[in-house]
Each structure stands twice: as structure tokens, then as C-alpha cells.
Design a protein around this motif. Structure first.
Motif, PDB file in Angstrom:
ATOM      1  N   HIS A 644       0.658  -1.404  -0.010  1.00 54.70           N
ATOM      2  CA  HIS A 644      -0.138  -0.126   0.143  1.00 54.70           C
ATOM      3  C   HIS A 644       0.932   1.143  -0.066  1.00 54.70           C
ATOM      4  O   HIS A 644       0.800   2.222  -0.645  1.00 54.70           O
ATOM      5  N   SER A 645       2.055   1.163   1.001  1.00 55.02           N
ATOM      6  CA  SER A 645       2.834   2.322   1.109  1.00 55.02           C
ATOM      7  C   SER A 645       3.867   2.433  -0.108  1.00 55.02           C
ATOM      8  O   SER A 645       4.066   3.565  -0.491  1.00 55.02           O
ATOM      9  N   PHE A 646       4.279   1.544  -0.722  1.00 56.62           N
ATOM     10  CA  PHE A 646       4.952   1.558  -1.676  1.00 56.62           C
ATOM     11  C   PHE A 646       4.521   2.252  -2.864  1.00 56.62           C
ATOM     12  O   PHE A 646       5.056   2.972  -3.504  1.00 56.62           O
ATOM     13  N   LYS A 647       3.183   1.573  -3.194  1.00 62.27           N
ATOM     14  CA  LYS A 647       2.835   2.122  -4.514  1.00 62.27           C
ATOM     15  C   LYS A 647       2.290   3.627  -4.302  1.00 62.27           C
ATOM     16  O   LYS A 647       2.516   4.488  -5.277  1.00 62.27           O
ATOM     17  N   PHE A 648       1.900   4.052  -3.053  1.00 61.03           N
ATOM     18  CA  PHE A 648       1.376   5.456  -2.668  1.00 61.03           C
ATOM     19  C   PHE A 648       2.676   6.342  -2.935  1.00 61.03           C
ATOM     20  O   PHE A 648       2.784   7.504  -3.525  1.00 61.03           O
ATOM     21  N   ALA A 649       3.993   5.836  -2.251  1.00 62.80           N
ATOM     22  CA  ALA A 649       5.280   6.755  -2.471  1.00 62.80           C
ATOM     23  C   ALA A 649       5.567   6.931  -3.919  1.00 62.80           C
ATOM     24  O   ALA A 649       6.092   7.845  -4.678  1.00 62.80           O
ATOM     25  N   ALA A 650       5.338   5.477  -4.947  1.00 59.40           N
ATOM     26  CA  ALA A 650       5.929   5.827  -6.275  1.00 59.40           C
ATOM     27  C   ALA A 650       4.848   6.682  -6.916  1.00 59.40           C
ATOM     28  O   ALA A 650       5.540   7.369  -7.718  1.00 59.40           O
ATOM     29  N   GLU A 651       3.785   6.730  -6.655  1.00 60.73           N
ATOM     30  CA  GLU A 651       2.929   7.537  -7.367  1.00 60.73           C
ATOM     31  C   GLU A 651       3.232   9.112  -7.101  1.00 60.73           C
ATOM     32  O   GLU A 651       3.243   9.952  -7.939  1.00 60.73           O
ATOM     33  N   LEU A 652       3.421   9.517  -5.749  1.00 63.14           N
ATOM     34  CA  LEU A 652       3.786  10.899  -5.579  1.00 63.14           C
ATOM     35  C   LEU A 652       5.148  11.301  -6.107  1.00 63.14           C
ATOM     36  O   LEU A 652       5.315  12.417  -6.307  1.00 63.14           O
ATOM     37  N   GLN A 653       6.182  10.233  -5.927  1.00 59.31           N
ATOM     38  CA  GLN A 653       7.342  10.664  -6.433  1.00 59.31           C
ATOM     39  C   GLN A 653       7.610  11.042  -7.970  1.00 59.31           C
ATOM     40  O   GLN A 653       8.129  11.754  -8.382  1.00 59.31           O
ATOM     41  N   GLU A 654       6.426  10.208  -8.701  1.00 56.46           N
ATOM     42  CA  GLU A 654       6.554  10.545 -10.089  1.00 56.46           C
ATOM     43  C   GLU A 654       5.590  11.654 -10.347  1.00 56.46           C
ATOM     44  O   GLU A 654       5.967  12.388 -11.393  1.00 56.46           O
ATOM     45  N   LYS A 655       4.532  12.016  -9.364  1.00 60.90           N
ATOM     46  CA  LYS A 655       3.846  13.010 -10.103  1.00 60.90           C
ATOM     47  C   LYS A 655       3.895  14.419  -9.116  1.00 60.90           C
ATOM     48  O   LYS A 655       3.140  15.404  -9.616  1.00 60.90           O
ATOM     49  N   GLN A 656       4.502  14.354  -8.089  1.00 57.27           N
ATOM     50  CA  GLN A 656       4.648  15.679  -7.343  1.00 57.27           C
ATOM     51  C   GLN A 656       5.343  16.883  -8.189  1.00 57.27           C
ATOM     52  O   GLN A 656       6.210  16.767  -9.016  1.00 57.27           O
ATOM     53  N   SER A 657       4.484  17.891  -8.036  1.00 57.51           N
ATOM     54  CA  SER A 657       4.976  19.273  -8.712  1.00 57.51           C
ATOM     55  C   SER A 657       5.543  20.043  -7.417  1.00 57.51           C
ATOM     56  O   SER A 657       4.759  20.113  -6.368  1.00 57.51           O
ATOM     57  N   GLY A 658       6.666  20.956  -7.884  1.00 60.55           N
ATOM     58  CA  GLY A 658       7.285  21.497  -6.925  1.00 60.55           C
ATOM     59  C   GLY A 658       8.472  20.877  -5.994  1.00 60.55           C
ATOM     60  O   GLY A 658       8.690  19.702  -6.396  1.00 60.55           O
ATOM     61  N   SER A 659       8.865  21.549  -4.900  1.00 64.20           N
ATOM     62  CA  SER A 659      10.042  21.100  -4.305  1.00 64.20           C
ATOM     63  C   SER A 659       9.775  20.096  -2.841  1.00 64.20           C
ATOM     64  O   SER A 659      10.662  19.763  -2.415  1.00 64.20           O
ATOM     65  N   ASN A 660       8.557  20.185  -2.831  1.00 61.84           N
ATOM     66  CA  ASN A 660       8.353  19.463  -1.348  1.00 61.84           C
ATOM     67  C   ASN A 660       8.359  17.878  -1.484  1.00 61.84           C
ATOM     68  O   ASN A 660       8.124  17.400  -2.550  1.00 61.84           O
TER      69      ASN A 660
END
Length: 713
Positions: A644-660
């Protein structure tokens, strides 16, 4: 006169975020081409391969992600300072309530920083000795003590251990007098209590070993076994569950050894209830409740009279009585009727204790076996009282009281007179008198009033610049009541606000409150959480730039859904061991049992579409600026699998905009949280608070410097 000048050196806040770590380089996470069809909708699942916890590829990804995360954390200037303060504050002696087993009084004690608490005992003369030390189970403190139960005369102990945080347990049987293991260890035991029948043997529960990964494969047929002392585990008899497929089965023996009580359920709410007369080997299994429409359990018996705790026709719960000869619900009689407050009952010392939640705060009443109110228990303040349980023959009743600024203190109650005295008060280096904890009520999106506890230093300036953690759970009928936490104490010391919202989906106001946050009403929970954040901002406790949201397990889902729906609302998001892929949660381990709260993507097209609309993994949008996020999980979590956490982190790392930053911190040889070592717990809390403050713009922690001036007249 001598004058002492106190100078408060406040934390430095960056005027520009440019000084923070920029452009975190994440590991390359490959994307697969898996596509699932739900009714007439195709759903991509590019990170399905991360579900394989046995693959070398997943292990390499975990290692690479941890390297990035720990490199980032190591560069936070005050991380070690936080860890040092947590260790110092955590380092106090902790003693638990005693219980009598045979000729000994047993209690847990931790000298301060021991990874696991140690079981001691005293004999009749008061001589104390170490009985069982879980710190010797493994060198790194990752093997912990689980359930334990003594035989009726206290001569034999059965206890379970968890390795690496797994829900799968081993059961060890020990001669309590010699402290020697007496027979082979039982293996592959999961979601089980231990309950002795005399000295003959004990009941326990488990699943058949799943095919595939033991940490993630589905387990959905629970069985109750009886282990006869002196025989091998392969000879253990199935008592319940061989023919009836149930996901959760439990068995317990009444104190008088006369009855076996069995609960059986297919979800986390609602159970069948059975009883068997153990005085007659040929007695049938008698059905008390034959459906899953209520939570009901036998909590006591007096001869053939059963006392049953139930929410059948009583959403806030009541206690009823019935004779075992004809125990169906139509014969139940009220013993302690339902009230406007939620009831959690217990028995000890020949009395019943009715522990009520009144706006998530404890109110306790004492009753005798005729149902007469004996007294209201005078508690030391507003907070949470727990305990009040033990044997009918106990002469003293022990309970603990705590709230967000008061460390848990154990009290000894003399049940005949009602007199309570302090039994054990912890010596914690925390000045409770300098803090305030108050309850407020705010309005959610649909007009529902929601309670929230807000804790902070006295005299706090409401200027919208206070670092704030908003915590909640909102599910599975679980209630969040005031409790003390060393980690939270350190947060408060550093000028932080800690707020806990009692969302719908929990149990604070009974079954109706729970149901209002389930299935097609799950969005209520997220709306309640969003409204809590908006209240804290509107009242200038904090602002979006200084707000973090945090939650674990179902609370991890809460954080994931809230940050994807309202990424503008908070600066930091901290989803822990979260249920984040809502389309597939029911395919792992015991996840299918959570369907009472969530429904499943296979129930109907309408249910699928509703779940997909809030499922965190499926709602990360490319080009969106999400808050600074640190996902936390354990590689041995076999309750909410780390995929669950692996897939969510992967999605965030791919799609995050900005420097957070969007990091994932994966504990190795750790599970869902239970039994985690003190060392690992301290490090995790230091990392979480360091990450949170750093991403709010802090470069140092607040410190109080005391200067003495020369004597002045």
C-alpha cells in the motif's frame, strides 16, 4: 535581591525555503502494464510488481528508497537533538498493574529504555524476581512478547512471541515454578488469544498456512483449536471453524472453568456467539446469537446465569443477563441498560464496572451482581481511565488514569469502601502544569458537531504560526480518548500544538457514529478531518504553512485521502502503515474482513466508483503540489501490507509538482507497530518530528537559556 533573567531563544524560521534540501533524487521506479477491469472501467496498476514482497526487485527498491530517505533525514540539523531529548524523557521507570496467578503476583516493569518490558513476580513474602525477559528473545529487540495466559492454578504459562513485528506468532509453554519450557513450541498462530481449561490445555486460534507469501497472501478461514498439554500440535483438535468459514474466531473459558464461549465473525463488526458446557464432554455447542448484526460477548457468569455485553437494540451498548439453558436474545433481560453514553464494561473483585465515554472522556460506575449502583468512581480529572478488570476473588481493583498532559498513573481501589490510592506514579521529566488540554466542538461539512482535544503550552499566542500536528483515526468503531505520549510531550515542549479529532467512523458515540463513517458514507470521515484543520486555521492556532496531518493504519488512509483531496490545506502529511490501495486491500492477508467499514471494489459498480473516488493510490494527480510527505511502514507488516505504502510513494514521487519532498521510510524487521522496540520507536518519532519541523521552515529547536545576573538591589 538576586534577579534571574530568562531569555527564550525561539526557533529560527527560514525566510526563504531556498535553504532547504532541494531536488531530492528518487530511485527509478519502473512502471508495468498491469490493467484491471472493474465492471466496465479499466484501471491501470503500474506498480503492481511492488506487491511481491518476496522478490529481489522489491527488496532492491526498498533499500534504494531507504537510502534516499535516511540521507535526507541525516542532513536535518536538529534531528539528533530531538532523538536525545526523546531518549532522556523516555528514560523513566515504568511499572504495570499487578495480577495474581497461583501464589505469585506478576507485573511488568521497564527500567526506562529497555526495548521490551520485563515480567517480574513477587511471592507471598514480597520477594521479587525476574520471571520472563523479552529482551533476551532477540539481539536487536525485534522479537516481542504477545498474548499470555496462566493455567487456572498458575503453575503453567502459555505465551506467544512475534518476530519482526509479524502477526504470525509462536506459542511457548513454560512451567511457571521452574521457569523451564515444558514442550515443543506451537507455530503458525495468528490473531489469537490463549485461554486455559484448568491445567489440561488451552484454546487458541489460527489460519491454515497460506500459499505464497506468508506476509501478504490472503487468510480468511480462522479456526479455534484446543491444545492438550503433553501432545504435539499436529494432534490439536479443531473446535470451531472447520465447517463454518469465518474470518475471525475466538474462544475463552469462564473463570469458573465451566463454559467455553466462542465468538465468530466475517468482518471487524458483528459476531455470532456460542457457548459450550465444559463440565459435560458430550455437551453440544449452543447458539446464543446466530447472525452478524451486533457485537455481543459473554463477559461474566454466575453459575448458569450469563452476563452479555451487546449493542443489539442498544447502539451505545448495555449488559443483559440470560440463563445458559435458553440463551437466545428473546430471553435477554437488561442488567445495566443502555444510556446516552457508550459503555465498556469489566468485572473485578466481585463487582461490575461500567466505563462510559462522555464526549470521549471516562466516567466510571460500580455495580454489584444484582445490578445495583454501588457508587460513582471519583477520577482525578478529565481523561481516560482503563483497567478495572481481574478475578472475582481479587481484593484490590487496579486502574490507570491519563490524559494528554498527565502521564498514566496507576490507582488501587478497595472495592468495598470505594477508596482509591495512588499505586504507582511515574517520575517523568515533564512539567504538566505548564500545559493545557481542552476540548472544543467544531462543525463539519454537513453540520455535524465533532469533538476535538487541543493541547499546547499555556499562554500560547494564537498568531497562526504554531507548528501543529492534527491526528485522527475515524474507523472500525475505535475511539480516541486522552492518553499521554512521550513523543507528544517533546512536541509540546518545542512549542507545538497537538490536536486530536474524534471523527465519525470511530466509536466515541456508539454504533450510529461508527456507521456514519462506513462504506458509502466514508467521505464523512475525510470531511470531518478537513473541517478540523479548517477550524485550527480559522481560530489562528496554526495556518496551512505550519500544519501537519498524521494517522496510522485506517488513519493512514485518512491522511492519504485528505492530502489528495485538499493538498493546499497542510504543509506536511504523515501517513503511517496506511490502507492506501482501496481497490485491492481485500486481496491481502485478512483485509477482506474490513469490508464492513469500506465495502469492496467488487461489491457493485456504485461501490467501486465511490471507493475509487477517494482511494489515495488512484487519486495522485500529475502536476499537483502535494505537501511534504513522509510515508512510514514496516517490511514485515502483514496486517496492512507495505505494498500500500510502496505504491502510494511511487505515485507521489512520479507526479509531485514543486520541491516538497515525498519520502518513504521503511522499517526493516518491523510490522504494523505492536511490539516495536523502544529504540526503533524513539528513532522513528525523532525522524517524524524532525521532518515535520524542517519542512515547516524551522532550522533549530526552541531552547530556554537561563542567565543569572549579578546581585541587584
Amino acid at each position: 535581591m538576586k534577579k534571574t533573567i530568562f531569555i527564550l531563544v525561539v526557533a529560527t524560521v527560514l525566510s526563504s525555503y531556498g535553504q532547504k534540501q532541494k531536488n531530492v533524487k528518487y530511485p527509478q521506479t519502473k512502471k508495468g502494464e498491469t490493467v484491471d477491469l472493474y465492471f466496465d472501467t479499466k484501471v491501470n496498476d503500474p506498480y503492481r510488481w511492488l506487491e511481491d514482497d518476496k522478490s529481489e526487485e522489491t527488496a532492491a527498491w526498498v533499500k534504494a528508497e531507504n537510502e534516499v530517505t535516511y540521507d535526507y533525514l541525516s542532513k536535518i540539523p536538529f534531528r539528533n537533538e530531538l532523538k536525545d531529548r526523546l531518549e532522556k524523557l523516555w528514560n523513566y521507570e515504568k511499572i504495570g498493574s499487578p495480577s495474581t496467578e497461583g501464589n505469585f503476583s506478576y507485573f511488568f516493569k521497564n527500567n526506562g529504555l529497555q526495548n521490551q518490558s520485563v515480567l517480574y513476580r513477587k511471592d507471598a513474602s514480597g520477594k521479587e524476581e525476574l520471571f520472563l525477559d523479552p529482551n533476551t528473545f532477540s539481539k536487536d529487540g525485534t522479537t516481542s512478547l504477545g498474548e499470555m495466559d496462566f493455567s487456572k492454578d498458575g503453575s503453567i504459562l502459555a505465551y506467544s512471541i512475534s518476530e519482526g513485528g509479524s502477526d504470525w506468532r509462536k506459542v511457548i509453554i513454560m512451567d511457571a515454578l521452574s521457569k523451564k519450557v515444558v514442550e515443543d513450541t506451537l507455530v503458525d498462530v495468528k490473531f489469537s488469544g490463549l485461554s486455559w481449561k484448568g491445567n489440561e490445555g488451552f484454546f487458541y486460534s489460527s489460519y491454515d498456512k497460506p500459499k505464497g507469501s506468508q506476509l501478504s497472501a490472503k487468510t480468511d478461514q480462522h479456526k479455534l483449536y484446543f491444545h492438550k498439554l503433553g501432545t504435539s500440535q499436529k494432534e490439536d483438535k479443531v473446535i470451531f471453524g472447520a465447517d463454518q468459514k469465518r474470518r475471525y474466531v475466538g474462544g475463552s473459558v469462564t473463570d469458573d472453568d465451566n463454559y467455553l464461549v466462542i465468538t465468530a465473525s466475517v468482518a471487524t463488526y458483528g459476531n455470532e456467539l456460542y457457548v459450550k458446557d465444559l463440565t459435560n464432554p458430550n455437551s453440544p455447542l449452543v447458539v446464543i446469537v446466530d447472525n452478524f448484526n451486533s457485537d455481543s460477548n459473554v463477559i461474566e457468569n454466575d453459575g448458569t446465569k450469563l452476563y452479555i455485553e451487546t449493542d443489539w437494540n442498544a447502539p451505545n451498548k448495555r449488559i443483559v443477563t440470560v440463563d445458559v439453558s435458553n440463551p437466545k436474545p428473546e430471553n435477554w433481560k437488561d442488567f445495566i441498560p443502555e444510556t446516552e453514553n457508550v459503555l465498556t464494561p469489566s468485572t473485578c473483585g466481585g463487582f461490575f464496572f461500567a466505563n462510559y465515554m462522555k464526549d470521549a472522556v471516562s466516567v466510571v460506575q460500580q455495580y454489584d451482581y444484582s445490578g445495583k449502583l454501588v457508587r460513582n468512581i471519583q477520577l482525578p480529572g478529565l481523561g481516560t481511565a482503563t483497567g478495572f478488570s481481574g478475578k472475582k476473588t481479587d481484593k484490590t481493583v487496579y486502574y490507570s488514569f491519563a490524559n494528554y498532559i498527565t502521564p498514566g498513573t496507576i490507582y488501587a481501589l478497595e472495592p468495598q469502601s470505594g477508596k482509591s490510592v495512588i499505586y504507582e506514579k511515574p517520575k517523568v521529566d515533564f512539567k504538566s502544569e505548564e500545559y493545557v488540554s481542552k476540548q472544543v466542538f467544531y462543525t463539519s461539512k454537513d453540520g455535524t458537531k465533532i469533538p476535538m482535544m487541543i493541547t499546547h503550552k499555556k499562554g500560547l499566542k494564537l498568531d497562526g504560526k504554531n507548528p501543529t500536528i492534527l491526528y485522527a483515526y475515524g474507523g472500525f468503531n475505535i475511539s480516541l480518548t486522552p492518553s499521554f505520549s512521550i513523543a507528544n510531550a517533546v512536541w509540546l515542549e518545542n512549542g507545538g500544538i497537538y490536536a486530536v479529532a474524534n471523527l465519525r467512523g470511530g466509536g466515541e458515540y456508539g454504533k450510529k457514529w461508527h456507521d456514519a463513517g462506513t462504506k458509502m458514507q466514508k467521505q464523512n470521515v475525510f470531511d470531518d478531518f478537513i473541517a478540523a484543520a479548517e477550524y485550527l486555521i480559522s481560530e489562528k492556532y496554526t495556518s496551512s504553512s505550519f500544519l501537519a496531518i498524521r494517522g496510522g493504519s485506517n488513519g493512514g488512509l485518512l491522511v492519504g485521502a485528505t492530502m489528495t483531496q485538499r493538498p493546499d490545506l497542510m504543509k506536511v502529511a504523515l501517513p503511517a502503515v496506511g490502507v492506501l490501495d482501496m481497490l485491492r486491500y481485500h486481496t491481502f492477508t485478512s483485509g477482506a474482513g474490513w469490508a464492513y467499514d469500506y465495502g469492496t471494489s467488487q461489491d457493485s459498480k456504485e461501490m467501486f466508483e465511490y471507493i475509487k473516488k477517494y482511494s489515495p493510490v488512484h487519486n495522485v494527480k500529475k502536476g499537483t503540489q502535494y505537501p511534504a510527505t513522509m510515508v512510514t511502514t514496516g517490511d514485515h507488516d502483514d496486517r496492512v501490507v507495505p505494498a500500500h505504502s510502496f505504491k502510494f510513494a511511487a505515485e507521489l514521487q512520479e507526479k509531485q509538482s514543486g520541491s516538497n519532498p515525498t519520502l518513504i521510510r521503511i522499517d526493516v524487521k518491523a510490522g504494523h507497530g505492536a511490539g516495536k522496540s523502544i529504540a526503533a520507536t524513539i528513532q522513528e518519532n525523532a525522524d517524524v518530528q524532525a521532518f515535520t519541523l524542517y519542512n515547516m521552515g524551522f532550522t533549530a529547536l526552541p531552547k530556554t537559556v537561563i542567565l543569572s545576573s549579578p546581585e541587584m538591589k
